[in-house]
Design an enzyme around this catalytic site. Structure first.
Site, PDB file in Angstrom:
ATOM      1  N   HIS A  62       0.833  -1.207   0.000  1.00 39.03           N
ATOM      2  CA  HIS A  62       0.000   0.000   0.000  1.00 39.03           C
ATOM      3  C   HIS A  62       0.862   1.248   0.000  1.00 39.03           C
ATOM      4  O   HIS A  62       1.273   1.730   1.054  1.00 39.03           O
ATOM      5  CB  HIS A  62      -0.902  -0.036   1.257  1.00 39.03           C
ATOM      6  CG  HIS A  62      -1.944   1.030   1.305  1.00 39.03           C
ATOM      7  ND1 HIS A  62      -3.174   0.820   1.881  1.00 39.03           N
ATOM      8  CD2 HIS A  62      -1.962   2.307   0.876  1.00 39.03           C
ATOM      9  CE1 HIS A  62      -3.900   1.930   1.809  1.00 39.03           C
ATOM     10  NE2 HIS A  62      -3.185   2.848   1.196  1.00 39.03           N
ATOM     11  N   ARG A  66       2.603   9.577  -6.685  1.00 39.47           N
ATOM     12  CA  ARG A  66       1.694  10.597  -7.173  1.00 39.47           C
ATOM     13  C   ARG A  66       1.761  10.805  -8.682  1.00 39.47           C
ATOM     14  O   ARG A  66       1.482  11.891  -9.182  1.00 39.47           O
ATOM     15  CB  ARG A  66       2.001  11.922  -6.458  1.00 39.47           C
ATOM     16  CG  ARG A  66       1.991  11.835  -4.949  1.00 39.47           C
ATOM     17  CD  ARG A  66       0.609  11.546  -4.418  1.00 39.47           C
ATOM     18  NE  ARG A  66       0.550  11.735  -2.951  1.00 39.47           N
ATOM     19  CZ  ARG A  66      -0.433  11.299  -2.191  1.00 39.47           C
ATOM     20  NH1 ARG A  66      -1.427  10.615  -2.726  1.00 39.47           N
ATOM     21  NH2 ARG A  66      -0.411  11.528  -0.894  1.00 39.47           N
ATOM     22  N   ASP A 154      -9.030   3.191  -2.561  1.00 45.70           N
ATOM     23  CA  ASP A 154      -8.372   3.796  -1.386  1.00 45.70           C
ATOM     24  C   ASP A 154      -8.044   5.264  -1.604  1.00 45.70           C
ATOM     25  O   ASP A 154      -7.685   5.689  -2.685  1.00 45.70           O
ATOM     26  CB  ASP A 154      -7.080   3.075  -1.034  1.00 45.70           C
ATOM     27  CG  ASP A 154      -6.399   3.707   0.193  1.00 45.70           C
ATOM     28  OD1 ASP A 154      -5.372   4.398   0.013  1.00 45.70           O
ATOM     29  OD2 ASP A 154      -6.911   3.541   1.306  1.00 45.70           O
ATOM     30  N   HIS A 181     -10.683   0.931   2.014  1.00 45.04           N
ATOM     31  CA  HIS A 181     -10.330   1.951   3.012  1.00 45.04           C
ATOM     32  C   HIS A 181     -11.587   2.119   3.863  1.00 45.04           C
ATOM     33  O   HIS A 181     -12.584   2.664   3.407  1.00 45.04           O
ATOM     34  CB  HIS A 181      -9.964   3.244   2.277  1.00 45.04           C
ATOM     35  CG  HIS A 181      -9.908   4.468   3.152  1.00 45.04           C
ATOM     36  ND1 HIS A 181      -8.732   5.090   3.461  1.00 45.04           N
ATOM     37  CD2 HIS A 181     -10.866   5.187   3.776  1.00 45.04           C
ATOM     38  CE1 HIS A 181      -8.982   6.148   4.221  1.00 45.04           C
ATOM     39  NE2 HIS A 181     -10.278   6.230   4.426  1.00 45.04           N
ATOM     40  N   HIS A 234      -4.881  -0.352   6.274  1.00 45.20           N
ATOM     41  CA  HIS A 234      -4.477   0.440   7.441  1.00 45.20           C
ATOM     42  C   HIS A 234      -5.430   0.348   8.618  1.00 45.20           C
ATOM     43  O   HIS A 234      -6.146   1.305   8.936  1.00 45.20           O
ATOM     44  CB  HIS A 234      -4.239   1.906   7.058  1.00 45.20           C
ATOM     45  CG  HIS A 234      -5.241   2.495   6.103  1.00 45.20           C
ATOM     46  ND1 HIS A 234      -6.599   2.462   6.290  1.00 45.20           N
ATOM     47  CD2 HIS A 234      -5.038   3.125   4.924  1.00 45.20           C
ATOM     48  CE1 HIS A 234      -7.183   3.066   5.282  1.00 45.20           C
ATOM     49  NE2 HIS A 234      -6.272   3.491   4.436  1.00 45.20           N
ATOM     50  N   ASP A 307       1.350   2.788   3.640  1.00 51.38           N
ATOM     51  CA  ASP A 307       0.446   3.856   3.200  1.00 51.38           C
ATOM     52  C   ASP A 307       1.254   5.132   2.930  1.00 51.38           C
ATOM     53  O   ASP A 307       0.841   6.248   3.259  1.00 51.38           O
ATOM     54  CB  ASP A 307      -0.642   4.126   4.250  1.00 51.38           C
ATOM     55  CG  ASP A 307      -1.794   4.976   3.706  1.00 51.38           C
ATOM     56  OD1 ASP A 307      -2.635   5.401   4.512  1.00 51.38           O
ATOM     57  OD2 ASP A 307      -1.842   5.217   2.485  1.00 51.38           O
ATOM     58  N   HIS A 311       3.411  14.438   0.546  1.00 55.87           N
ATOM     59  CA  HIS A 311       2.731  15.727   0.446  1.00 55.87           C
ATOM     60  C   HIS A 311       3.765  16.824   0.438  1.00 55.87           C
ATOM     61  O   HIS A 311       4.829  16.700   1.021  1.00 55.87           O
ATOM     62  CB  HIS A 311       1.780  15.950   1.624  1.00 55.87           C
ATOM     63  CG  HIS A 311       0.516  15.177   1.501  1.00 55.87           C
ATOM     64  ND1 HIS A 311      -0.401  15.407   0.507  1.00 55.87           N
ATOM     65  CD2 HIS A 311       0.021  14.169   2.251  1.00 55.87           C
ATOM     66  CE1 HIS A 311      -1.409  14.569   0.653  1.00 55.87           C
ATOM     67  NE2 HIS A 311      -1.176  13.811   1.691  1.00 55.87           N
TER      68      HIS A 311
END
Lengths: 426, 336, 178
Positions: A62, A66, A154, A181, A234, A307, A311
């Site tokens: 997982h 991007r 997800d 999710h 998760h 996960d 960012h």
């Protein structure tokens, strides 16, 4: 012929019940032999790994790369590099890209980008619904044909139970899991952290544990109804762990994962409004964290997945309410797992390798996770005792959003081999 | 980011004995939670002489002369902003009001950029009201100016908490041992949280009263008792702090109707008459007359709602005065 | 090694106050419109004693006030920690009254200057006079005292300590030379 001989390491391969000092010979991208005192063929690169641990390459089911859409945060290439720096030889990339990876061309794109990068293997996960909008099923068959190993929406939950049921039934045709999710949106709406004493003190809207547990229960029931394989992403609450435990006792096709931050941190980490502690599902209470650890110990939670969610610094540098959810994790996962789970005595090293490699390959039916002869030469060499300090400035990921900056960890990747080539060396 | 102040270039004291100075509050006032009981007492004590200034003909002292203060209000607020503005002007500071609306994202300029712009303009102090919890601390951590929280999301409204404490102290002579019930939408109320911190730190017994849907999770861990019915709260308390029902924050119907709220939880004349003692009535304003509080209660003899407003200016003057002692010295033009 | 020298003992202080009380009445031609305003903290006690003496001698009432000049200090922007602000209480109107500022020590003159600024915010007295127990010289502003208990020449390193019974338990004025 390309050959690598790893000499004298402690080889831990739960798939063969092997845990002992031995040599590992890799030839032309495959495992050739695992035995003591192998005399290597001429021209083999001999690497002395005495004192280190040799294991099947880690697998992360997982991650979020991007690309396409937000290549400034991470690309398949930089993500794949971050992966091998973390000891991962295979990762599965979630489809909430921009545009969403919901068709065979998009899946093929990811596959080709990964091949070009030639670092970790990247297996795409296709979307369940077109655009992840929740109303129309995507073409599972075409996506699997192009290389997808699972489907997931997800980022978002599958809100409609009817859609989830359909997805589970349809996915059976192709033998792939549906990864969900788990978040009940009317309960979680507007929430930015766990609903509890900390959210009360900070004056932030909370997401109750029930929001996750309701969907976990629903998915388990649907797995039973359809005979399909649901993979729960998760997991973060003790209620969820308990539900999964009972589902497994019933023999249902339910698998689950947990992230390093959920077995390490609690909602107290949000004090001071640190946006690097903001993720979805949120960090929970100590009892939840402990239940997650216990679930990893007894196998209720099958695997550890990061996960990994890159960012931009600017995006995280804002008020808590407005900051995006998620942290990067590929390069700290192993260190955290060794520090928090193995060195504390909770898990043995073979048990950890099971959670981070063997079982992952098994439940998603992808190559790797083993050092048996003839299987791909995807190997990780690690030093379980080496201490180091997390410094995001040196990470291979394009993004830096982690709450672990400055944290001292014990255990580190030293070398990662994919298809018989050394792609990372510390 | 440490702020070192110029050493005490003391006015040679013409009176004898060492100067009595007060302990520092730090650079910012972000909430009452981080303050000690002593610091809270200090602010209340300092507010006393400032009450007197507001009674003078010329309501001005030069204490903050030459300081620039920006009132940065991202949420509409007349009374708090005016109160701060009076406090600032009565201290002879120069004030600028900046009104903005919406979150950083929708506005297009982030709070970080706003902060940097303020610092570039060498503002001495910023009074900020913002819709996101934690925004006051966010700003305070990023600029050298003093930051005063005039309400951040649902987190805290420290000057309101302080003026409520001052009003109670005026009425009862003390806070320790007082029984105060905070009534209404506690879940969404920063006033409630600040009051809970201030009152518990000064030794009061605090209860919260309201519908269960408007009670925050685990609120008892903050040292308060939950009293489910308003009638019981009236029986128990020395003072009621009645919160405004946050109409604008109720997106998902936490209560069925305002009418029902008034019928079940409203502080009405009938209910108040059953109180065993003279109950002091407080309200942070603005009031929804006929919802959480009836007019005859709000305007009645037990109400201290107007003294709260008067005390508000004095408390804000005290806070500005105390924090300004730690203002960055821009005249030196650089890092200290 | 700093040396401490007594300048006035309790009896000397009492004599000085008695003399200044009658000087005040003389200079003001009586007690009409007179207000004695003590500067916080010790000036307030001295002003009270003077007022009582004057009332006893003249048989009338003398106005009293207390003034805290902290918020008018000219060094507020530069000193760090905030000084405690004590009470200010003055008669409702100062217009047309004769104010006598009472303080314990006059040194640079800045306290008196601050007091004058503060009075300006309260009205327009007819006349303001200044009465101090000790004038230690070292003026930095053109300020003078009209009534002085005792004078002494001091340097910047010296200190004059005034003790009053109401606050310190005894009456004394001592010079501390560096």
């Amino acid at each position: 012929m390309s050959a690598i001989l790893l000499k004298g390491g402690r080889v831990v391969d739960p798939s063969q019940d092997h845990d002992g000092v031995a040599d590992l010979l890799l030839i032309d991208g495959k495992v050739e032999k695992l035995a003591r005192n192998i005399g290597g063929p001429d021209g083999a690169e001999i690497v002395d790994v005495s004192g280190k641990v040799v294991a099947p390459g880690l697998i992360d089911l997982h991650v979020h790369f991007r690309e396409p859409g937000q290549e400034d945060l991470e690309t398949v290439a930089t993500g794949a590099m971050a992966a091998v720096a973390g000891g991962f030889t295979s990762v599965c990339a979630m489809p909430n890209t921009d545009p969403v990876t919901d068709n065979q061309a998009a899946v093929g794109f990811i596959v080709r980008q990964a091949q070009r990068a030639a670092k970790a293997k990247v297996y795409p996960i296709g979307a369940i619904t077109l655009g992840q909008r929740g109303d129309k099923l995507a073409e599972f068959g075409e996506m699997v044909g192009a290389g997808a190993v699972a489907v997931s929406d997800d980022g978002k939950p599958v809100v409609s139970s009817h859609m989830m049921r359909t997805a589970l039934e349809y996915a059976r045709t192709f033998g792939i899991p549906v990864a969900d999710h788990c978040e009940e949106p009317t309960l979680s709406a507007g929430g930015v952290m766990h609903e509890g004493i900390i959210s009360t003190r900070l004056g932030l809207k909370g997401i109750p544990a029930a929001a996750e547990e309701i969907m976990v229960a629903r998915d388990i029931i649907l797995a039973e109804l359809t005979g399909g394989h649901v993979h729960l992403c998760h997991m973060s609450t003790r209620g969820s762990v308990e539900l999964i435990r009972r589902a497994k006792e019933k023999g249902l096709k339910v698998t689950a994962e947990a992230t390093p931050h959920h077995f390490t941190l609690t909602h107290e980490r949000c004090e001071g409004y640190d946006t690097n502690a903001k993720m979805n599902p949120p960090l929970r209470e100590a009892a939840d964290r402990d239940a997650v650890r216990q679930g990893l110990k007894d196998g209720t939670l099958d695997v550890i997945s990061t996960d990994h969610a890159p960012h931009h610094y600017d995006a995280k540098e804002r008020e808590f309410d407005d900051a995006p959810n998620g942290i990067i994790g590929l390069e700290t996962s192993l260190g955290l797992a060794l520090t928090e789970l193995v060195h504390t005595g909770l898990l043995t090293l073979p048990e950890l390798i099971t959670r981070m490699s063997t079982q992952a390959a098994r439940i998603f039916n992808i190559p790797g996770g083993t050092l048996r002869t003839g299987h791909p030469a995807d190997v990780v060499v690690l030093d379980p005792d080496r201490t180091w300090v997390v410094d995001p400035a040196t990470s291979f990921s394009k993004s830096r959003n982690t709450p672990f900056a400055g944290t001292k960890l014990k255990g580190r990747v030293e070398m990662t081999i994919v298809r018989g080539s050394i792609v990372f060396r510390d | 980011m440490s702020l070192s102040l110029k050493s005490t270039a003391a006015m040679p004291s013409s009176s004898s004995g060492p100067e009595v100075t007060v302990p520092s509050l730090g650079k910012d006032l972000v909430g009452l939670e981080p303050l000690s009981a002593e610091q809270i007492q200090l602010i209340l004590d300092t507010a006393e002489p400032f009450k007197e200034v507001s009674e003078r003909q010329i309501k001005k002292v030069p204490a903050l002369r030459g300081k620039t203060i920006v009132n940065l209000f991202f949420e509409a607020s007349t009374r708090t902003r005016i109160s701060f503005e009076f406090a600032e002007k009565r201290l002879s500071a120069d004030t600028v009001n900046v009104a903005s609306s919406g979150s950083s994202v929708s506005k297009g300029e982030t709070l970080v950029d706003t902060a940097r712009n303020l610092e570039a303009m060498r503002i001495d102090m910023v009074v900020i009201r913002h819709g996101s919890s934690g925004s006051a601390k966010f700003l305070g951590d990023r600029i050298r100016s003093n930051v005063i929280n005039a309400g951040d999301g649902k987190h805290e409204h420290p000057t309101q908490g302080l003026l409520d404490l001052l009003t109670l102290r005026d009425k009862f002579g003390k806070i320790n041992g007082l029984k105060v019930a905070i009534c209404g939408d506690v879940l969404h109320s920063r006033v409630a949280r600040s009051n809970i911190w201030g009152l518990t730190k000064l030794g009061a017994e605090v209860a919260v009263c309201g519908p269960a849907t408007l009670m925050p999770r685990d609120i008892e861990s903050l040292g308060v008792t939950i009293i489910p019915r308003i009638e019981d709260a009236i029986q128990w308390a020395d003072a009621l702090n009645i919160l405004r029902l946050q109409l604008e924050r109720m997106t998902a119907g936490f209560i069925p109707s305002l009418r029902e709220y008034n019928r079940v939880f409203g502080v009405t004349r009938d209910r108040l008459d059953k109180a065993p003692r003279d109950l002091v009535i407080m309200h942070p304003g603005p009031m929804n007359r006929g919802v959480e509080i009836d007019s005859d209660v709000a305007d009645g003899e037990h109400s201290v709602i107007l003294p709260q407003v008067t005390n508000g200016v004095a408390v804000r003057m005290a806070v500005l005065y105390l924090l300004a002692g730690g203002s960055p010295d821009w005249a030196e033009g650089g890092e200290r | 090694m700093p040396t401490r020298t007594p300048l006035l003992d309790d009896r000397a202080i009492a004599r000085a106050l008695t003399r200044m009380a009658s000087e005040i009445v003389e200079k003001c031609h009586g007690i009409d419109g007179l207000v004695l305003v003590g500067i916080q903290r010790r000036g307030v006690e001295l002003a009270e004693r003077l007022a009582r003496q004057i009332e006893a001698a003249e048989g009338g009432k003398v106005g009293r006030g207390k003034l805290d000049i902290t918020l008018y200090r000219d060094d507020l922007q530069t000193i760090g920690p905030r000084p405690v602000v004590s009470e200010t209480r003055l008669p409702p109107s100062l217009d047309g009254r004769t104010i006598v500022i009472v303080d314990d020590v006059l040194y640079t003159g800045r306290t008196i200057r601050a007091a004058l600024d503060e009075f300006a915010d309260f009205g327009r007295p007819r006349r303001i006079l200044c009465c101090v127990l000790v004038d230690r010289g070292g003026r930095e502003l053109p300020i003078h005292a009209d009534f002085v208990g005792t004078s002494v020449n001091t340097g910047p390193q010296d200190r004059v300590d005034v003790f009053v019974t109401e606050i310190d338990g005894r009456d004394a004025v001592e010079l501390v030379r560096a």
